[in-house]
Write an enzyme that holds these catalytic residues in place. Structure first.
Site, PDB file in Angstrom:
ATOM      1  N   ARG A  39      39.923  40.100  21.454  1.00 24.92           N
ATOM      2  CA  ARG A  39      39.047  39.413  20.510  1.00 24.92           C
ATOM      3  C   ARG A  39      39.636  39.573  19.109  1.00 24.92           C
ATOM      4  O   ARG A  39      40.302  40.582  18.825  1.00 24.92           O
ATOM      5  CB  ARG A  39      37.644  40.002  20.555  1.00 24.92           C
ATOM      6  CG  ARG A  39      36.931  39.755  21.876  1.00 24.92           C
ATOM      7  CD  ARG A  39      35.597  40.479  21.910  1.00 24.92           C
ATOM      8  NE  ARG A  39      34.898  40.257  23.170  1.00 24.92           N
ATOM      9  CZ  ARG A  39      33.790  40.864  23.543  1.00 24.92           C
ATOM     10  NH1 ARG A  39      33.235  41.756  22.729  1.00 24.92           N
ATOM     11  NH2 ARG A  39      33.219  40.589  24.701  1.00 24.92           N
ATOM     12  N   LYS A  64      35.774  31.844  23.247  1.00 28.34           N
ATOM     13  CA  LYS A  64      34.640  30.924  23.212  1.00 28.34           C
ATOM     14  C   LYS A  64      34.977  29.679  22.392  1.00 28.34           C
ATOM     15  O   LYS A  64      34.213  28.695  22.405  1.00 28.34           O
ATOM     16  CB  LYS A  64      33.411  31.607  22.600  1.00 28.34           C
ATOM     17  CG  LYS A  64      32.968  32.885  23.301  1.00 28.34           C
ATOM     18  CD  LYS A  64      32.490  32.637  24.712  1.00 28.34           C
ATOM     19  CE  LYS A  64      31.969  33.917  25.356  1.00 28.34           C
ATOM     20  NZ  LYS A  64      31.554  33.705  26.769  1.00 28.34           N
ATOM     21  N   ARG A  87      34.952  39.899  36.091  1.00 27.63           N
ATOM     22  CA  ARG A  87      34.260  39.557  37.340  1.00 27.63           C
ATOM     23  C   ARG A  87      34.641  38.146  37.767  1.00 27.63           C
ATOM     24  O   ARG A  87      34.963  37.293  36.930  1.00 27.63           O
ATOM     25  CB  ARG A  87      32.741  39.628  37.137  1.00 27.63           C
ATOM     26  CG  ARG A  87      32.194  41.031  37.048  1.00 27.63           C
ATOM     27  CD  ARG A  87      30.707  41.040  37.343  1.00 27.63           C
ATOM     28  NE  ARG A  87      30.029  42.157  36.712  1.00 27.63           N
ATOM     29  CZ  ARG A  87      28.768  42.478  36.948  1.00 27.63           C
ATOM     30  NH1 ARG A  87      28.036  41.737  37.774  1.00 27.63           N
ATOM     31  NH2 ARG A  87      28.216  43.507  36.350  1.00 27.63           N
ATOM     32  N   ARG A  93      34.904  30.008  33.755  1.00 31.76           N
ATOM     33  CA  ARG A  93      33.941  29.549  32.751  1.00 31.76           C
ATOM     34  C   ARG A  93      34.571  29.413  31.367  1.00 31.76           C
ATOM     35  O   ARG A  93      34.110  28.616  30.542  1.00 31.76           O
ATOM     36  CB  ARG A  93      32.734  30.489  32.707  1.00 31.76           C
ATOM     37  CG  ARG A  93      31.840  30.389  33.950  1.00 31.76           C
ATOM     38  CD  ARG A  93      30.506  31.075  33.736  1.00 31.76           C
ATOM     39  NE  ARG A  93      30.611  32.521  33.621  1.00 31.76           N
ATOM     40  CZ  ARG A  93      30.630  33.357  34.669  1.00 31.76           C
ATOM     41  NH1 ARG A  93      30.572  32.867  35.910  1.00 31.76           N
ATOM     42  NH2 ARG A  93      30.700  34.663  34.481  1.00 31.76           N
ATOM     43  N   HIS A 128      32.401  51.021  39.894  1.00 31.81           N
ATOM     44  CA  HIS A 128      33.471  51.816  39.305  1.00 31.81           C
ATOM     45  C   HIS A 128      34.296  52.428  40.425  1.00 31.81           C
ATOM     46  O   HIS A 128      33.947  52.329  41.607  1.00 31.81           O
ATOM     47  CB  HIS A 128      32.906  52.905  38.390  1.00 31.81           C
ATOM     48  CG  HIS A 128      32.567  52.415  37.011  1.00 31.81           C
ATOM     49  ND1 HIS A 128      33.509  51.900  36.163  1.00 31.81           N
ATOM     50  CD2 HIS A 128      31.382  52.366  36.338  1.00 31.81           C
ATOM     51  CE1 HIS A 128      32.947  51.545  35.012  1.00 31.81           C
ATOM     52  NE2 HIS A 128      31.643  51.815  35.103  1.00 31.81           N
ATOM     53  N   ASP A 129      35.378  53.069  40.033  1.00 30.50           N
ATOM     54  CA  ASP A 129      36.321  53.653  40.982  1.00 30.50           C
ATOM     55  C   ASP A 129      35.615  54.359  42.139  1.00 30.50           C
ATOM     56  O   ASP A 129      35.946  54.144  43.307  1.00 30.50           O
ATOM     57  CB  ASP A 129      37.218  54.632  40.222  1.00 30.50           C
ATOM     58  CG  ASP A 129      38.180  55.393  41.110  1.00 30.50           C
ATOM     59  OD1 ASP A 129      39.377  55.090  41.095  1.00 30.50           O
ATOM     60  OD2 ASP A 129      37.737  56.326  41.822  1.00 30.50           O
ATOM     61  N   ASN A 131      32.764  53.971  43.472  1.00 32.08           N
ATOM     62  CA  ASN A 131      32.132  53.052  44.416  1.00 32.08           C
ATOM     63  C   ASN A 131      33.165  52.353  45.289  1.00 32.08           C
ATOM     64  O   ASN A 131      32.976  52.180  46.495  1.00 32.08           O
ATOM     65  CB  ASN A 131      31.308  52.006  43.661  1.00 32.08           C
ATOM     66  CG  ASN A 131      30.406  52.617  42.620  1.00 32.08           C
ATOM     67  OD1 ASN A 131      30.528  52.329  41.438  1.00 32.08           O
ATOM     68  ND2 ASN A 131      29.501  53.502  43.029  1.00 32.08           N
ATOM     69  N   TYR A 132      34.262  51.944  44.664  1.00 36.57           N
ATOM     70  CA  TYR A 132      35.289  51.194  45.400  1.00 36.57           C
ATOM     71  C   TYR A 132      35.924  52.045  46.499  1.00 36.57           C
ATOM     72  O   TYR A 132      36.156  51.569  47.616  1.00 36.57           O
ATOM     73  CB  TYR A 132      36.375  50.695  44.446  1.00 36.57           C
ATOM     74  CG  TYR A 132      35.847  49.975  43.231  1.00 36.57           C
ATOM     75  CD1 TYR A 132      34.738  49.132  43.323  1.00 36.57           C
ATOM     76  CD2 TYR A 132      36.430  50.147  41.982  1.00 36.57           C
ATOM     77  CE1 TYR A 132      34.227  48.489  42.202  1.00 36.57           C
ATOM     78  CE2 TYR A 132      35.936  49.500  40.860  1.00 36.57           C
ATOM     79  CZ  TYR A 132      34.832  48.681  40.975  1.00 36.57           C
ATOM     80  OH  TYR A 132      34.337  48.053  39.860  1.00 36.57           O
ATOM     81  N   ASP A 158      41.093  53.011  40.725  1.00 34.54           N
ATOM     82  CA  ASP A 158      41.525  52.293  39.528  1.00 34.54           C
ATOM     83  C   ASP A 158      43.040  52.179  39.409  1.00 34.54           C
ATOM     84  O   ASP A 158      43.576  51.090  39.188  1.00 34.54           O
ATOM     85  CB  ASP A 158      41.015  53.008  38.275  1.00 34.54           C
ATOM     86  CG  ASP A 158      39.540  52.759  38.008  1.00 34.54           C
ATOM     87  OD1 ASP A 158      38.943  51.889  38.679  1.00 34.54           O
ATOM     88  OD2 ASP A 158      38.976  53.430  37.129  1.00 34.54           O
TER      89      ASP A 158
END
Length: 366
Positions: A39, A64, A87, A93, A128-129, A131-132, A158
């Site tokens: 940004r 944007k 994601r 988009r 996050h890591d 969970n993966y 990760d």
């Protein structure tokens, strides 16, 4: 242009966190010209301690704004590869999805990294890591035998299962293009990569030499000859004496002469022998054990903290760590004999090199 085996390769990295920046750092360390899209910022340099941002230049773009999206597309027209870690659907988009980008540059390798992948029941969920790796079997296997699975450092998901697989995927795709192939999308899921890293253990389970019980197998701390041990001074050493000749040397150096130590591979004896070996290692300090076992074929090493590791002789011999602007950090890896990699520049702040990148890449801003 950077030095290294990837000199001349151009990568566009969309700013993110964790494994995406690490992949960008790896490619930059090996000589690629990696431009990070941030940004818009104030153009000030980044912090020297933000070591994963080292080596790349930053361009500030507001995705944007259609004019800045067009600038991004022009950069991608000239790039070999793309790194993004949003994601599924976010890039589309913004008008920067694979369909749009590959129309502009049919030879681009479009690297997408997410925790769950672009498809699947969990693909739109946050994670996050931890969970993966939880759904791969890897997390279940790590921890104390009588306790819960323990979160490892996020090296498994990760960085091992994510960043390294993305780097490999991008380079494989770029090599395919250079051999006459088409550009394509590389869908990197950290859950896929972590599962892939566990391949050996799935093979061992199929052979009946690995169980689902924690701390009950040869490589998970179950074996007395493959574990860490506390020393007299409260420090730790790591022992990996798997092969018979290495185990024999461990016995010799640690004074394990009793017949009970003959039962190396008798799993029923492992808890008892581990308890006895714990007591043995507590009789001497870590440095004393280093004097006895270091640089032998025992498969021994002191367990070093991040404060200690950069000062360790083997690491200083190989210059495994470097210091830049007072910040100690790992040096580029792996090593190349003819085209060594290098840290190209200090960490960049958002938008720090906008004008320079536009000029170097020959992109006009509307």
């Amino acid at each position: 242009m950077g030095q290294g085996p990837l000199s001349g390769v151009r990568i566009v990295e969309f700013a993110g966190i964790g494994p995406g920046p690490f992949c960008g750092m790896l490619l930059s360390d090996l000589g690629a010209d990696v431009v990070r899209i941030d940004r818009p910022g104030d153009g000030r340099p980044g912090r020297a301690a933000d070591v994963m941002s080292r080596g790349r230049r930053s361009i500030g773009l507001n995705l944007k704004d259609p004019k800045d999206v067009e600038v991004a597309l022009q950069l991608l027209e000239k790039a070999d590869g793309l790194i993004e870690g949003f994601r599924p659907g976010v890039m589309e988009r913004n008008g920067l999805g694979p369909d749009e980008v590959l129309k502009r540059n049919p030879k681009l390798v479009y690297g997408r990294m997410t925790g769950w992948g672009q498809t699947g029941a969990l693909s739109q969920s946050a994670g996050h890591d931890l969970n993966y790796i939880a759904i791969t079997g890897a997390l279940h296997a790590m921890g104390d035998g009588d306790g819960r699975p323990r979160p490892p450092l996020n090296l498994v998901g990760d960085y091992g299962g994510g960043a390294l697989y993305l780097a490999m995927g991008l380079l494989a795709g770029i090599l395919s293009v250079k051999n006459g192939g088409k550009g394509q999308v590389v869908d990197v899921a950290m859950s896929d990569g972590a599962a892939s890293l566990a391949t050996m253990f799935y093979g061992m389970k199929a052979m009946g030499i690995w169980t689902d019980d924690r701390e009950a197998n040869m490589l998970d701390g179950g074996a007395h000859f493959y574990d860490t041990y506390e020393t007299k001074d409260g420090k730790w050493v790591a022992i990996g004496s798997i092969e018979p000749q290495f185990y024999a040397l461990l016995r010799e150096k640690a004074g394990l002469t009793a017949a009970e130590w003959d039962s190396q591979m008798d799993k029923s004896r492992w808890p008892e022998l581990k308890a006895k070996l714990m007591a043995v290692f507590k009789t001497k300090t870590r440095d004393e054990w280093c004097g006895i076992m270091e640089a032998t074929d025992i498969c021994f090493a002191p367990v070093l903290s991040m404060t200690e590791a950069p000062k360790y002789k083997h690491n200083t011999d190989r210059q495994t760590f470097v210091e830049i602007e007072g910040v100690v950090q790992p040096a580029p890896a792996p090593r190349f004999s003819a085209t060594p990699g290098a840290i190209q520049r200090r960490p960049a702040g958002p938008g720090e090199h906008t004008a320079e990148i536009l000029k170097d890449w020959g992109v006009a801003r509307g």
